[in-house]
Write an enzyme that holds these catalytic residues in place. Sequence first.
Site, PDB file in Angstrom:
ATOM      1  N   GLU A   1       0.834  -1.204   0.000  1.00 22.93           N
ATOM      2  CA  GLU A   1       0.000   0.000   0.000  1.00 22.93           C
ATOM      3  C   GLU A   1       0.868   1.252   0.000  1.00 22.93           C
ATOM      4  O   GLU A   1       0.536   2.254  -0.630  1.00 22.93           O
ATOM      5  CB  GLU A   1      -0.892   0.027   1.247  1.00 22.93           C
TER       6      GLU A   1
ATOM      7  N   THR B   1      -5.633   7.841  -4.537  1.00 22.68           N
ATOM      8  CA  THR B   1      -5.543   7.871  -3.069  1.00 22.68           C
ATOM      9  C   THR B   1      -4.674   9.042  -2.621  1.00 22.68           C
ATOM     10  O   THR B   1      -4.972   9.705  -1.629  1.00 22.68           O
ATOM     11  CB  THR B   1      -4.991   6.531  -2.558  1.00 22.68           C
TER      12      THR B   1
HETATM   13  N1  HSE Z   1      -7.884   4.858   4.688  1.00 21.27           N
HETATM   14  C1  HSE Z   1      -7.376   5.071   3.367  1.00 21.27           C
HETATM   15  C2  HSE Z   1      -7.810   6.437   2.884  1.00 21.27           C
HETATM   16  C3  HSE Z   1      -7.910   4.000   2.462  1.00 21.27           C
HETATM   17  O1  HSE Z   1      -8.992   6.724   3.016  1.00 21.27           O
HETATM   18  O2  HSE Z   1      -6.987   7.204   2.409  1.00 21.27           O
HETATM   19  C4  HSE Z   1      -7.529   4.159   1.022  1.00 21.27           C
HETATM   20  O3  HSE Z   1      -6.417   3.430   0.686  1.00 21.27           O
END
Ligand code: HSE
Length: 291
Positions: free
Chosen positions: A120, A168
């Site tokens: 990630e 993201t």
């Molecule tokens: N918690 C993370 C966000 C999840 O909302 O940025 C997305 O990868």
Amino acid sequence: MVTVRAPATSANLGSGFDVFGVALSKPADVVTVEKAAETMIEVLGVGNQYIPEDPEKNTVGAVAEALDAPAHIKINKGVRPASGLGSSAASAAAAAVALDELYGRGHSREELVPIAAEGEAVVSGDAHEDNVAPALLGGFTIAREGGVTCVDASIPLVVCLPDIVVSTRDARAVVPDGARMDELVETVGHAATLTTGMHRNDPALVGEGLYDSVVTPARAELIEGYEAVRKAAFDAGATGVTISGAGPGVLATCHPGARRRIGAAMIDAFDAAGIDARVYQTAIGNGARIL
Ligand code: HSE
């Protein structure tokens, strides 16, 4: 050779930013691994043209590195990248389970969570675990410093995925730097309500607990049509609505029997905003599975 299916996931659930996540019964990624002297990655399936095959830049390359498990890795994408459905986490979780099995490393699913989260970090610049935890463990997960808690819950879900892309990184850039005390108090109330709802399999409580006034409004600005889609889902019977992960997917919770109506209303609302969308009638599902 080992093949693993890992599910899409929906992180945050409104009040649990970077903490809560659920595994979705569909869609999913399928990853096949074979031992090799050096890691090579091949990406097929939905959105494959947007995913780098260079192991330094691909989420599963970091997982192979962390497990010291070089392999030929074939990723068959069922989860669209930049959708808010944990696309990179599905690949990372599937690769972590597959490589662990291929090389007989013997890690537990909980131990694989931080390893998959390394993947990630390659994509978002941050090793958060709220997508990889449900992708590995299934159910509803609470990923916090010190470990992951998993609840086996059953809640009907609708995910509506508009044909727009929100990365993201961009979605994290609009997250406010801080929150006021009254916002913190409100968020704790909703997060506790949601958790209780998961334990009771109660779609009304879970829906109420999706509410968040800190992160979600800032991110909603990045999703054209979001407010109209949210209202349409509530009008069609949703018990709660929020952004799925970093977006642009929109997640609704509901009672059994309401998914089709809610999905159609969400599609119509995006359509009225000039945006194509597709819908998944889904539910909280299982974690990664060796096929
Ligand atoms: N918690 C993370 C966000 C999840 O909302 O940025 C997305 O990868």
